[in-house]
Design a protein around this motif. Structure first.
Motif, PDB file in Angstrom:
ATOM      1  N   THR A   1      -4.668   4.626  -9.492  1.00  0.00           N
ATOM      2  CA  THR A   1      -5.062   5.228  -8.199  1.00  0.00           C
ATOM      3  C   THR A   1      -5.292   6.731  -8.338  1.00  0.00           C
ATOM      4  O   THR A   1      -6.083   7.301  -7.585  1.00  0.00           O
TER       5      THR A   1
ATOM      6  N   THR B   1      -8.803  -0.905  -1.495  1.00  0.00           N
ATOM      7  CA  THR B   1      -7.494  -0.245  -1.353  1.00  0.00           C
ATOM      8  C   THR B   1      -6.729  -0.186  -2.668  1.00  0.00           C
ATOM      9  O   THR B   1      -7.128  -0.772  -3.690  1.00  0.00           O
ATOM     10  N   ARG B   2      -5.574   0.481  -2.595  1.00  0.00           N
ATOM     11  CA  ARG B   2      -4.662   0.529  -3.741  1.00  0.00           C
ATOM     12  C   ARG B   2      -4.162  -0.885  -4.065  1.00  0.00           C
ATOM     13  O   ARG B   2      -4.045  -1.254  -5.228  1.00  0.00           O
TER      14      ARG B   2
ATOM     15  N   THR C   1       1.318   4.100  -2.790  1.00  0.00           N
ATOM     16  CA  THR C   1       1.052   5.507  -2.452  1.00  0.00           C
ATOM     17  C   THR C   1       2.207   6.373  -2.938  1.00  0.00           C
ATOM     18  O   THR C   1       2.003   7.401  -3.593  1.00  0.00           O
ATOM     19  N   THR C   2       3.430   5.934  -2.634  1.00  0.00           N
ATOM     20  CA  THR C   2       4.615   6.671  -3.071  1.00  0.00           C
ATOM     21  C   THR C   2       4.658   6.760  -4.593  1.00  0.00           C
ATOM     22  O   THR C   2       4.919   7.829  -5.155  1.00  0.00           O
TER      23      THR C   2
ATOM     24  N   PHE D   1      -8.552   8.421  -2.850  1.00  0.00           N
ATOM     25  CA  PHE D   1      -7.261   8.195  -2.181  1.00  0.00           C
ATOM     26  C   PHE D   1      -6.661   9.536  -1.811  1.00  0.00           C
ATOM     27  O   PHE D   1      -6.766  10.490  -2.578  1.00  0.00           O
TER      28      PHE D   1
ATOM     29  N   ARG E   1       2.452   9.283  -6.093  1.00  0.00           N
ATOM     30  CA  ARG E   1       2.870  10.687  -5.915  1.00  0.00           C
ATOM     31  C   ARG E   1       4.045  11.044  -6.804  1.00  0.00           C
ATOM     32  O   ARG E   1       4.448  12.209  -6.865  1.00  0.00           O
TER      33      ARG E   1
ATOM     34  N   GLU F   1       0.848  -1.193   0.000  1.00  0.00           N
ATOM     35  CA  GLU F   1       0.000   0.000   0.000  1.00  0.00           C
ATOM     36  C   GLU F   1       0.890   1.252   0.000  1.00  0.00           C
ATOM     37  O   GLU F   1       0.665   2.181  -0.774  1.00  0.00           O
TER      38      GLU F   1
END
Ligand code: HEC
Length: 207
Positions: free
Chosen positions: A185, A148-149, A102-103, A205, A106, A98
């Motif tokens: 995402t 979730t991702r 997330t990283t 998210f 971004r 996860e």
């Protein structure tokens, strides 16, 4: 009547068997005598050569274990490949989480790379902006499989059996699957009008 032993020479009875009129050797065993017919030099060289080679071979490959036969080399390489395959699979599995997604979501470079994969592989079913065609709308706040991702990643990697959604983990390099999952995402919550929502409600998210 056979001539007396004393009279046998290389020129008499068995002369045909002697080579180049070889001389008789001095010894005499119950009347059996022997010509001095040494093996030719070339034969002795090959014989000695083979003996020396066998010694060297045994020492090098078996006693000292310096050399490796083709079979051994093949087994070593195979074992090496198998062990690396496991390590690779584990490393890859461990790298996706996860937090990693997330990283990646971004990281503009990752998202850009993921968008390229999406454009080449996914638009036929999810449309160019993800609004959905055969596949669900990926921009709304609904998700079919999980929330979730990692759930998105898992669906992309393993596919949805029995549907048109393939296991992309088998088609694409791992890095591409991660990148395209990261891109997906970023689509959630864009709410582009397209295919109507399928699955359970989810939230956007955190960017
Ligand atoms: C041949 C059509 C097709 C292609 C190509 C395709 N998909 Fe899908 N995709 C589907 C379908 C159909 C579903 C819905 C599966 C289900 O009903 O369980 C789906 C589901 C998904 C989901 C799960 C959505 C949710 O709500 O859980 C994601 C994420 C997804 N696809 C991403 C991708 C990505 C990324 C690609 C390109 C690498 C791709 N898809 C290529 C047809 C496709």
């Amino acid at each position: 009547m056979t001539p007396p032993i004393e009279t046998i020479t290389a020129d008499t009875a068995i002369a045909d068997d002697s080579e180049d009129n070889a001389p008789l050797l001095a010894h005499d065993y119950d009347g059996i005598r022997e010509y001095d017919n040494p093996m030719p030099g070339w034969w002795k060289s090959i014989f000695l050569g083979s003996v020396m080679f066998a010694g060297f071979y045994g020492l090098y490959f078996h006693l000292l274990d310096w050399g490796h036969t083709d079979g051994e080399r093949y087994q070593t390489q195979l074992a090496d490949y198998e062990s690396k395959k496991e390590i690779r699979a584990r490393a890859e599995a461990a790298n996706v989480s996860e937090a990693a997604l997330t990283t990646a979501g971004r990281d503009p470079k990752m998202v850009e790379k993921g968008e390229l994969v999406f454009k080449s592989r996914c638009v036929s079913c999810h449309a160019d902006d993800g609004r959905g065609l055969i596949g669900p709308n990926l921009t709304d706040l609904r998700q079919l499989h999980g929330t979730t991702r990692m759930d998105l990643y898992t669906t992309i990697s393993n596919g949805a059996p029995g549907t048109a959604m393939l296991a992309w983990g088998e088609q694409l390099p791992q890095a591409d699957v991660v990148a395209v999952a990261a891109f997906v995402t970023t689509l959630r919550g864009k709410n582009i009008a397209g295919k109507s929502g399928e699955g359970q409600p989810v939230t956007r998210f955190e960017p």
